[in-house]
Write a protein that holds these residues in place. Structure first.
Motif, PDB file in Angstrom:
ATOM      1  N   SER A 151       0.839  -1.206   0.000  1.00 34.63           N
ATOM      2  CA  SER A 151       0.000   0.000   0.000  1.00 34.63           C
ATOM      3  C   SER A 151       0.870   1.250   0.000  1.00 34.63           C
ATOM      4  N   THR A 152       0.369   2.299  -0.610  1.00 36.57           N
ATOM      5  CA  THR A 152       1.138   3.547  -0.703  1.00 36.57           C
ATOM      6  C   THR A 152       1.425   4.119   0.676  1.00 36.57           C
ATOM      7  N   ALA A 153       0.434   4.038   1.580  1.00 34.95           N
ATOM      8  CA  ALA A 153       0.636   4.574   2.925  1.00 34.95           C
ATOM      9  C   ALA A 153       1.730   3.799   3.653  1.00 34.95           C
ATOM     10  N   GLY A 154       1.646   2.464   3.592  1.00 34.57           N
ATOM     11  CA  GLY A 154       2.665   1.655   4.253  1.00 34.57           C
ATOM     12  C   GLY A 154       4.041   1.860   3.645  1.00 34.57           C
ATOM     13  N   LEU A 155       4.082   2.039   2.339  1.00 36.80           N
ATOM     14  CA  LEU A 155       5.341   2.242   1.640  1.00 36.80           C
ATOM     15  C   LEU A 155       6.017   3.527   2.089  1.00 36.80           C
ATOM     16  N   ASN A 156       5.252   4.578   2.251  1.00 33.39           N
ATOM     17  CA  ASN A 156       5.851   5.868   2.617  1.00 33.39           C
ATOM     18  C   ASN A 156       6.174   5.952   4.104  1.00 33.39           C
ATOM     19  N   ARG A 157       5.449   5.212   4.947  1.00 33.38           N
ATOM     20  CA  ARG A 157       5.855   5.117   6.353  1.00 33.38           C
ATOM     21  C   ARG A 157       7.214   4.433   6.453  1.00 33.38           C
ATOM     22  N   TRP A 158       7.376   3.357   5.650  1.00 34.94           N
ATOM     23  CA  TRP A 158       8.676   2.687   5.628  1.00 34.94           C
ATOM     24  C   TRP A 158       9.764   3.608   5.096  1.00 34.94           C
ATOM     25  N   LEU A 159       9.467   4.355   4.028  1.00 38.18           N
ATOM     26  CA  LEU A 159      10.449   5.243   3.408  1.00 38.18           C
ATOM     27  C   LEU A 159      10.942   6.287   4.401  1.00 38.18           C
ATOM     28  N   GLU A 160      10.030   6.818   5.201  1.00 35.21           N
ATOM     29  CA  GLU A 160      10.430   7.838   6.174  1.00 35.21           C
ATOM     30  C   GLU A 160      11.406   7.268   7.201  1.00 35.21           C
ATOM     31  N   ARG A 161      11.099   6.060   7.690  1.00 31.82           N
ATOM     32  CA  ARG A 161      11.999   5.437   8.670  1.00 31.82           C
ATOM     33  C   ARG A 161      13.332   5.059   8.038  1.00 31.82           C
ATOM     34  N   ALA A 162      13.281   4.539   6.782  1.00 29.64           N
ATOM     35  CA  ALA A 162      14.521   4.110   6.117  1.00 29.64           C
ATOM     36  C   ALA A 162      15.444   5.286   5.837  1.00 29.64           C
ATOM     37  N   THR A 163      14.902   6.410   5.398  1.00 31.03           N
ATOM     38  CA  THR A 163      15.747   7.569   5.082  1.00 31.03           C
ATOM     39  C   THR A 163      16.175   8.316   6.339  1.00 31.03           C
ATOM     40  N   THR A 164      15.440   8.142   7.443  1.00 33.70           N
ATOM     41  CA  THR A 164      15.847   8.769   8.707  1.00 33.70           C
ATOM     42  C   THR A 164      17.002   8.002   9.341  1.00 33.70           C
ATOM     43  N   SER A 165      16.888   6.672   9.348  1.00 34.76           N
ATOM     44  CA  SER A 165      17.948   5.860   9.954  1.00 34.76           C
ATOM     45  C   SER A 165      19.212   5.829   9.095  1.00 34.76           C
ATOM     46  N   HIS A 166      19.053   5.956   7.793  1.00 33.04           N
ATOM     47  CA  HIS A 166      20.194   5.954   6.873  1.00 33.04           C
ATOM     48  C   HIS A 166      19.919   6.975   5.770  1.00 33.04           C
ATOM     49  N   PRO A 167      20.208   8.265   6.010  1.00 28.11           N
ATOM     50  CA  PRO A 167      19.868   9.312   5.038  1.00 28.11           C
ATOM     51  C   PRO A 167      20.671   9.169   3.748  1.00 28.11           C
ATOM     52  N   PRO A 168      20.132   9.651   2.651  1.00 23.77           N
ATOM     53  CA  PRO A 168      20.902   9.667   1.398  1.00 23.77           C
ATOM     54  C   PRO A 168      22.143  10.527   1.554  1.00 23.77           C
ATOM     55  N   PRO A 169      23.213  10.192   0.866  1.00 24.30           N
ATOM     56  CA  PRO A 169      24.467  10.950   1.036  1.00 24.30           C
ATOM     57  C   PRO A 169      24.339  12.362   0.479  1.00 24.30           C
ATOM     58  N   ALA A 170      25.153  13.244   1.040  1.00 24.78           N
ATOM     59  CA  ALA A 170      25.206  14.617   0.551  1.00 24.78           C
ATOM     60  C   ALA A 170      26.152  14.694  -0.638  1.00 24.78           C
ATOM     61  N   VAL A 171      25.753  15.414  -1.667  1.00 23.51           N
ATOM     62  CA  VAL A 171      26.564  15.592  -2.870  1.00 23.51           C
ATOM     63  C   VAL A 171      26.811  17.091  -3.038  1.00 23.51           C
ATOM     64  N   ALA A 172      28.109  17.483  -3.068  1.00 21.08           N
ATOM     65  CA  ALA A 172      28.501  18.894  -3.196  1.00 21.08           C
ATOM     66  C   ALA A 172      27.866  19.734  -2.095  1.00 21.08           C
ATOM     67  N   GLY A 173      27.825  19.173  -0.877  1.00 24.77           N
ATOM     68  CA  GLY A 173      27.299  19.909   0.259  1.00 24.77           C
ATOM     69  C   GLY A 173      25.789  19.937   0.350  1.00 24.77           C
ATOM     70  N   ARG A 174      25.101  19.332  -0.598  1.00 28.81           N
ATOM     71  CA  ARG A 174      23.622  19.344  -0.587  1.00 28.81           C
ATOM     72  C   ARG A 174      23.109  17.905  -0.480  1.00 28.81           C
ATOM     73  N   ARG A 175      22.218  17.677   0.453  1.00 34.01           N
ATOM     74  CA  ARG A 175      21.687  16.334   0.655  1.00 34.01           C
ATOM     75  C   ARG A 175      20.563  16.055  -0.346  1.00 34.01           C
TER      76      ARG A 175
END
Length: 492
Positions: free
Chosen positions: A399-423
């Motif tokens: 489900s879209t709701a479940g998918l985005n709840r997971w996405l929020e936790r996944a990107t919080t625990s392991h954020p995307p890397p910063a490129v040229a000082g911008r995340r």
């Protein structure tokens, strides 16, 4: 609606329709596979100038005018010892004759009647099945003498045809029609019982409900692939409970991709036996190239692919390449480690298999590995359970709701890397497709996300939502969250 009208609709839609079965027989290289392809309207059977290309009996759905029937291509009849490969091929042909409602006995009109034709014509005369004699390659004057000579076979008046050019099919239609109609009438009586089980609307039209997979109307398509001599045909024979596929110690016996219908605990499956896939550099002969291409088409057509490994030499480089091919094609995967009965130290062998699984299967983590013995029938139930589990994962939807709840936790625990000082920010995710599961993430700068972060997201998705044994696709798009409320313009 009149009962006859319902029967016509049922027959048109193929509800419980089997139809007449017609076998094509004859000595090697008389054009049986060319005729088979002509009648099914597709190049299903491999065709080559080399005699003996066809080895297993291959069924197909044939059309000739308004006639619909099952046509079976068979191996060329040869007079050989029963234990030899040619003798086992002949037995496959004899079984096709025994199950057929009619037999097409084909000779080469240009070559005339050979001693082998005469020998097997005597065998055909003993069968209780109606036999229709076809003089193939009869186009032009070159086949006239062979056509007249074929009267000596004692199989009635021959029909001059050219399978290559489609000549003489109207005469073949006239000869086949009484036999096909007879079987159709017998089956119509059986279908009347099925009429009461068909949903019909107020206007008398059949309601086209989508059938669940595993039913007779929609069997699960499973391709059995692997290197030569891994035991694929033996495994299928053990599944269906008969010597349906030609087997033996010789490597590379199977050439065509042969489909077999099988029922397992009231669930219907269409199995596809395929030719062994060797390393590309070793495939030199034209015939083997055609066989491998046919196996690759079977992978694309299947819903679940069972990669069969030889337990005595499992996880060689070619095995890994076949598994990688299945993953790139986006098919659900189950690995069958065959010939397990030959392994003495099974604990050590299983440890090596698990290590290889963790080391090599990055694209399809969690793939089910089943040890079995095709020749003894051990482990088949576990294999089929794994096949249906892989199919369920292949159709997984989040489900879209479940998918985005997971996405929020996944990107919080392991954020995307910063490129040229911008995340890089991933704002939103949705799942537009299944078969295999395909997810789309909306990001500010997706082109700057490293491949390692994509692998992290896919592995986290697989673990969170238990999507095992199937590829997962993840792509990115630029743009804002399409479901976010849009800002109202200020009116000045």
């Amino acid at each position: 609606m009149l009962k006859g009208g319902i029967l016509w609709l049922i027959r048109l839609l193929g509800v419980n329709a089997v139809g007449a079965t017609v076998a094509i027989v004859g000595r090697p290289n008389v054009g049986k596979s060319t005729l088979f392809n002509r009648l099914v309207g597709k190049r299903l059977a491999l065709v080559d100038d080399t005699p003996g290309v066809t080895r297993d009996r291959r069924p197909g759905e044939a059309r000739l005018g308004d006639l619909r029937f099952t046509i079976i291509d068979t191996a060329g009849l040869e007079d050989a010892d029963k234990a030899s490969l040619e003798g086992r091929m002949r037995r496959q042909t004899e079984e096709a004759i025994e199950t057929a409602d009619a037999v097409l006995f084909v000779i080469d009109a240009r070559a005339g009647v050979t001693p082998l034709d005469a020998h097997f014509a005597a065998v055909a005369r003993k069968t209780t099945r109606p036999v229709i004699l076809l003089a193939n390659k009869a186009e032009g004057r070159a086949g006239v003498s062979g056509l007249y000579e074929s009267f000596s076979l004692g199989l009635g008046e021959p029909i001059a045809v050219s399978a290559e050019h489609g000549e003489g099919l109207s005469d073949l239609y006239d000869a086949l029609k009484p036999h096909v109609d007879r079987v159709t009438e017998e089956e119509d009586a059986k279908r009347e019982e099925a009429v009461t089980n068909v949903d019909v609307d107020e206007d008398g039209e059949i309601v086209d409900n989508e059938d669940p997979v595993g039913t007779i109307e929609r069997p699960l398509r499973v391709a059995i692939v692997g290197r030569p001599n891994a035991g694929k045909s033996t495994l299928i024979n053990q599944m269906v409970g008969e010597d349906r596929m030609l087997t033996g110690p010789e490597a590379g016996i199977t050439r065509d991709s042969i489909s077999v219908d099988w029922t397992w605990h009231d669930r219907h499956i269409k199995l596809f036996d395929t030719a062994g896939i060797r390393k590309k550099a070793r495939v030199q002969e034209k015939l083997e190239k055609l066989s491998v291409a046919d196996a690759l088409r079977a992978i694309k057509f299947a819903e679940v692919v069972v990669v069969t490994l030889d337990a005595t030499m499992s996880f060689e480089k070619q095995d890994l390449q076949i598994i990688d091919l299945v993953a790139r094609e986006g098919r659900a995967l189950v690995i069958a480690v065959n010939k397990w009965d030959l392994i003495e130290d099974r604990e050590e062998a299983w440890k090596k298999i698990r290590d290889a699984n963790e080391r090599y299967f990055n694209q399809i983590r969690g793939v089910r590995i089943v040890t079995l013995s095709g020749i003894q029938g051990q482990g088949i139930d576990r294999l089929v359970e794994g096949v249906f589990a892989a199919y369920d994962a292949w159709n997984a939807r989040v489900s879209t709701a479940g998918l985005n709840r997971w996405l929020e936790r996944a990107t919080t625990s392991h954020p995307p890397p910063a490129v040229a000082g911008r995340r890089v920010r991933i704002r939103y995710m949705t799942q537009p497709k299944t078969r295999p599961p395909h997810f789309v993430a909306f990001s500010s700068r997706p082109e700057q996300l490293p491949e390692s972060y994509t692998r992290y997201l896919i592995n986290s998705l697989r673990e969170k939502f238990d999507i095992q044994g199937t590829p997962i696709r993840l792509s990115y798009r630029k743009g804002d969250n399409p479901y976010a409320p849009k800002k109202k313009r200020k009116i000045q």
